[in-house]
Design a protein around this motif. Structure first.
Motif, PDB file in Angstrom:
ATOM      1  N   ALA A  50       0.813  -1.213   0.000  1.00 15.77           N
ATOM      2  CA  ALA A  50       0.000   0.000   0.000  1.00 15.77           C
ATOM      3  C   ALA A  50       0.850   1.268   0.000  1.00 15.77           C
ATOM      4  CB  ALA A  50      -0.930   0.003   1.211  1.00 15.77           C
ATOM      5  N   VAL A  51       1.896   1.291   0.806  1.00 10.49           N
ATOM      6  CA  VAL A  51       2.653   2.536   0.990  1.00 10.49           C
ATOM      7  C   VAL A  51       3.650   2.794  -0.134  1.00 10.49           C
ATOM      8  CG1 VAL A  51       2.414   2.405   3.488  1.00 10.49           C
ATOM      9  CG2 VAL A  51       4.442   1.414   2.394  1.00 10.49           C
ATOM     10  N   THR A  52       3.953   1.800  -0.947  1.00  8.96           N
ATOM     11  CA  THR A  52       4.910   2.001  -2.032  1.00  8.96           C
ATOM     12  C   THR A  52       4.254   2.367  -3.366  1.00  8.96           C
ATOM     13  OG1 THR A  52       4.888  -0.389  -2.466  1.00  8.96           O
ATOM     14  CG2 THR A  52       6.635   0.448  -1.030  1.00  8.96           C
ATOM     15  N   LEU A  53       2.953   2.540  -3.373  1.00 10.40           N
ATOM     16  CA  LEU A  53       2.255   2.783  -4.644  1.00 10.40           C
ATOM     17  C   LEU A  53       2.491   4.172  -5.195  1.00 10.40           C
ATOM     18  CD1 LEU A  53      -1.198   1.030  -4.179  1.00 10.40           C
ATOM     19  CD2 LEU A  53       0.625   0.426  -5.774  1.00 10.40           C
ATOM     20  N   TRP A  54       2.411   5.202  -4.337  1.00 13.33           N
ATOM     21  CA  TRP A  54       2.442   6.575  -4.836  1.00 13.33           C
ATOM     22  C   TRP A  54       3.559   7.386  -4.177  1.00 13.33           C
ATOM     23  CZ3 TRP A  54      -0.583   5.008  -8.325  1.00 13.33           C
ATOM     24  CH2 TRP A  54      -1.744   4.321  -8.061  1.00 13.33           C
ATOM     25  N   PHE A  61       8.062   6.215  -0.277  1.00 12.69           N
ATOM     26  CA  PHE A  61       6.703   5.849   0.104  1.00 12.69           C
ATOM     27  C   PHE A  61       5.723   6.989  -0.159  1.00 12.69           C
ATOM     28  CE2 PHE A  61       9.481   3.639   3.312  1.00 12.69           C
ATOM     29  CZ  PHE A  61       9.400   2.399   2.725  1.00 12.69           C
ATOM     30  N   THR A  62       4.442   6.641  -0.139  1.00 13.23           N
ATOM     31  CA  THR A  62       3.398   7.659  -0.234  1.00 13.23           C
ATOM     32  C   THR A  62       3.521   8.593   0.969  1.00 13.23           C
ATOM     33  OG1 THR A  62       1.943   6.027  -1.271  1.00 13.23           O
ATOM     34  CG2 THR A  62       0.917   8.048  -0.418  1.00 13.23           C
ATOM     35  N   PRO A  63       3.632   9.891   0.743  1.00 10.30           N
ATOM     36  CA  PRO A  63       3.828  10.811   1.875  1.00 10.30           C
ATOM     37  C   PRO A  63       2.573  10.970   2.725  1.00 10.30           C
ATOM     38  CG  PRO A  63       3.584  12.043  -0.167  1.00 10.30           C
ATOM     39  CD  PRO A  63       3.650  10.594  -0.553  1.00 10.30           C
ATOM     40  N   LYS A 202      12.942  18.396 -12.954  1.00  7.61           N
ATOM     41  CA  LYS A 202      12.563  17.968 -11.615  1.00  7.61           C
ATOM     42  C   LYS A 202      11.059  18.056 -11.386  1.00  7.61           C
ATOM     43  CE  LYS A 202      13.821  18.526  -6.764  1.00  7.61           C
ATOM     44  NZ  LYS A 202      14.667  19.262  -5.791  1.00  7.61           N
ATOM     45  N   ASN A 203      10.425  19.082 -11.969  1.00 14.03           N
ATOM     46  CA  ASN A 203       8.986  19.251 -11.746  1.00 14.03           C
ATOM     47  C   ASN A 203       8.147  18.248 -12.537  1.00 14.03           C
ATOM     48  OD1 ASN A 203       9.712  20.431 -14.189  1.00 14.03           O
ATOM     49  ND2 ASN A 203       8.070  21.939 -14.107  1.00 14.03           N
ATOM     50  N   LEU A 204       8.777  17.503 -13.465  1.00 14.90           N
ATOM     51  CA  LEU A 204       8.061  16.500 -14.245  1.00 14.90           C
ATOM     52  C   LEU A 204       8.399  15.076 -13.816  1.00 14.90           C
ATOM     53  CD1 LEU A 204       8.268  17.896 -17.903  1.00 14.90           C
ATOM     54  CD2 LEU A 204       6.360  18.020 -16.294  1.00 14.90           C
ATOM     55  N   TYR A 205       9.516  14.914 -13.101  1.00 17.64           N
ATOM     56  CA  TYR A 205       9.958  13.569 -12.742  1.00 17.64           C
ATOM     57  C   TYR A 205       8.961  12.875 -11.820  1.00 17.64           C
ATOM     58  CZ  TYR A 205      12.616   9.877 -10.472  1.00 17.64           C
ATOM     59  OH  TYR A 205      13.011   8.680  -9.955  1.00 17.64           O
ATOM     60  N   SER A 206       8.555  13.530 -10.747  1.00 15.01           N
ATOM     61  CA  SER A 206       7.624  12.916  -9.793  1.00 15.01           C
ATOM     62  C   SER A 206       6.271  12.606 -10.417  1.00 15.01           C
ATOM     63  CB  SER A 206       7.453  13.813  -8.564  1.00 15.01           C
ATOM     64  OG  SER A 206       8.644  13.852  -7.821  1.00 15.01           O
ATOM     65  N   PRO A 207       5.652  13.545 -11.177  1.00 12.34           N
ATOM     66  CA  PRO A 207       4.383  13.198 -11.828  1.00 12.34           C
ATOM     67  C   PRO A 207       4.506  12.031 -12.809  1.00 12.34           C
ATOM     68  CG  PRO A 207       4.678  15.570 -11.802  1.00 12.34           C
ATOM     69  CD  PRO A 207       5.965  14.977 -11.334  1.00 12.34           C
ATOM     70  N   PHE A 208       5.637  11.965 -13.505  1.00  7.88           N
ATOM     71  CA  PHE A 208       5.839  10.863 -14.448  1.00  7.88           C
ATOM     72  C   PHE A 208       5.917   9.529 -13.707  1.00  7.88           C
ATOM     73  CE2 PHE A 208       8.605   7.908 -16.699  1.00  7.88           C
ATOM     74  CZ  PHE A 208       8.012   7.862 -17.951  1.00  7.88           C
ATOM     75  N   ARG A 209       6.667   9.492 -12.593  1.00 11.34           N
ATOM     76  CA  ARG A 209       6.793   8.267 -11.818  1.00 11.34           C
ATOM     77  C   ARG A 209       5.444   7.854 -11.232  1.00 11.34           C
ATOM     78  NH1 ARG A 209      10.165   4.477 -11.528  1.00 11.34           N
ATOM     79  NH2 ARG A 209      10.437   4.460  -9.275  1.00 11.34           N
ATOM     80  N   THR A 210       4.658   8.838 -10.802  1.00 10.24           N
ATOM     81  CA  THR A 210       3.340   8.542 -10.243  1.00 10.24           C
ATOM     82  C   THR A 210       2.426   7.947 -11.303  1.00 10.24           C
ATOM     83  OG1 THR A 210       3.566  10.351  -8.660  1.00 10.24           O
ATOM     84  CG2 THR A 210       1.348   9.525  -9.067  1.00 10.24           C
ATOM     85  N   ALA A 211       2.429   8.559 -12.508  1.00 14.66           N
ATOM     86  CA  ALA A 211       1.605   8.045 -13.604  1.00 14.66           C
ATOM     87  C   ALA A 211       2.041   6.640 -14.009  1.00 14.66           C
ATOM     88  CB  ALA A 211       1.692   8.988 -14.795  1.00 14.66           C
ATOM     89  N   ALA A 215      -0.342   3.307 -13.741  1.00 13.59           N
ATOM     90  CA  ALA A 215      -0.648   2.433 -14.881  1.00 13.59           C
ATOM     91  C   ALA A 215      -0.366   0.971 -14.554  1.00 13.59           C
ATOM     92  CB  ALA A 215       0.166   2.883 -16.096  1.00 13.59           C
ATOM     93  N   LEU A 216       0.659   0.721 -13.732  1.00 13.02           N
ATOM     94  CA  LEU A 216       1.022  -0.650 -13.397  1.00 13.02           C
ATOM     95  C   LEU A 216       0.144  -1.235 -12.296  1.00 13.02           C
ATOM     96  CD1 LEU A 216       4.928  -0.335 -13.423  1.00 13.02           C
ATOM     97  CD2 LEU A 216       3.483  -1.370 -15.184  1.00 13.02           C
ATOM     98  N   TYR A 217      -0.467  -0.371 -11.504  1.00 13.42           N
ATOM     99  CA  TYR A 217      -1.282  -0.833 -10.378  1.00 13.42           C
ATOM    100  C   TYR A 217      -2.634  -1.327 -10.889  1.00 13.42           C
ATOM    101  CZ  TYR A 217      -4.282  -0.461  -6.225  1.00 13.42           C
ATOM    102  OH  TYR A 217      -5.172  -0.703  -5.215  1.00 13.42           O
TER     103      TYR A 217
END
Length: 397
Positions: A50-54, A61-63, A202-211, A215-217
């Motif tokens: 659960a905590v590693t998803l976002w 981990f998800t903050p 830097k401002n695009l890296y986190s949103p890209f990783r989240t997306a 998609a994998l979840y």
């Protein structure tokens, strides 16, 4: 002679079959999308999933997340679909706003120690008060920040700045026997992550990783897998997952689960170059702090002498961890190999049916963490590497 109704029936069946596959696909898609609205902690069988998803902040981990489960169980019993070997326990997992595993009460003392490492350091399978950082904080009476599951120098350097571990602090860098060490030129991050960081702002890296993670979840896949596993119980259908791990019986009759890779790596010398930590120590000392490398043996390495029908007794230490510890000390890097102390304590605890690792998991349990934390405190007192109490003025190099 066929009636018009009889003539039309085959055609109707063809039409129904033609639309059946698209209908199933659409229903599955809608179900998967709908299940994404359900909080992941209600679907996951333990905190880690659960905590590693976002991980949308700096950490892994998800903050600002709180996960609680009174019937969490180990990764191996899940991997092998062996519900009879589950060890149920309560798991409470809290993350801070940076995406690291820390509770609000961890801010009560100024941070003087940072714990770095993999899932052992982060505390997979443990509650907040049972992690290495929490137990080390209690024993040393210092503020300890848990940055487990992030093994990059980039992350450590940022934490030293943001958490104000600026001078006369200690970085405890935990490594597991299970994984190969990073090469000298690496910073602990995977090749793919380094490429992404270099290509994306830097401002695009986190949103890209989240997306990418979104998609994998697939919560539908998780639910359907659990349903199928209920049937694959060696009564209705064969349990095809059991071969993914090994079941061994200890001398007290208790069954314990192990990864195949642990058995395959046992007693084998793997790469043990000290170059990565020599380089990291240089960086850490440049910030006014010290480094201690903490080595965690594999579960099979610890319990091998205690197994029924155990092969020839192993040597005094893990070849890989022992050699690495010697090379690190030769290069002036403090290292603490827990192999021997864990083997001794595992043998002593087995007489009382107590363990240092979860029987159904690859990770240590609170008893194993406590031994590791006490070993660190003892090492610091005896070596004089770093002072536990800054008011004493003794022991800091």
């Amino acid at each position: 002679m066929s009636t018009p109704a009889q003539i039309g029936r085959p055609k109707m069946r063809v039409i129904e079959l033609r639309f059946l596959a698209p209908i199933v696909i659409v229903i599955s898609f809608l179900a998967d999308v709908g299940l994404r609205l359900v909080p992941p902690e209600r679907i996951a069988f333990r905190a880690w999933e659960a905590v590693t998803l976002w991980p949308i902040a700096d950490g892994p981990f998800t903050p600002s997340m709180v996960y609680h489960n009174d019937r969490s169980y180990g990764d191996l019993s899940n991997l092998g679909n062996l519900p009879s070997l589950r060890v149920y326990r309560t798991e409470h997992f809290t993350t801070d706003s940076f995406g690291f595993r820390n509770t609000p009460s961890a801010d009560n003392r100024p941070v003087r120690i940072i714990v770095v490492g993999d899932s052992f350091a982060a505390g997979s399978g443990l509650s907040d008060s049972e992690t290495l950082a929490a137990q080390l904080a209690e024993m040393s009476q210092n503020g300890v920040y848990n940055s487990g599951n992030d093994q990059s120098w980039r992350g450590v350097e940022e934490l030293i700045k943001t958490r104000h571990l600026i001078n006369r602090g200690l970085v405890v860098w935990e490594i597991s026997e299970r994984y190969d060490l990073p090469a000298q030129g690496e910073d602990g991050e995977s090749f793919g992550i380094r490429i992404l960081r270099s290509l994306l702002p830097k401002n695009l890296y986190s949103p890209f990783r989240t997306a990418q993670r979104y998609a994998l979840y697939s919560p539908l896949k998780i639910v359907m897998t659990r349903i199928f596993r209920e049937v694959q119980n060696d009564r209705w259908l064969p349990n095809v997952s059991a071969d993914r791990l090994l079941q061994k019986r200890l001398s007290n009759g208790r069954e314990m689960l192990f990864l195949h890779s642990e058995v395959a790596n046992f007693g084998i010398m793997r790469p043990a170059s000290p170059d990565f930590f020599v380089r990291v120590q240089t960086f850490i000392r440049a910030t006014g702090n010290e480094l201690l490398v903490l080595m965690i043996p594999d579960k099979y390495n610890v319990y091998h002498p205690l197994l029924m029908e155990s092969p020839d007794p192993p040597g005094e230490e893990s070849p890989t961890l022992g050699e690495l510890a010697r090379r690190l000390r030769t290069n002036g890097v403090p290292a603490l190999d827990l192999t021997q102390v864990f083997r001794q304590q595992a043998a002593a605890s087995l007489r009382n049916d107590q363990y240092l690792y979860w029987p159904d998991d690859t990770h240590w349990n609170p008893a194993g963490v406590k031994i590791a934390a006490q070993a660190i405190v003892n090492f610091l007192r005896e070596s004089g590497l770093w002072q536990l109490n800054p008011e004493t003025g003794a022991g800091h190099r």
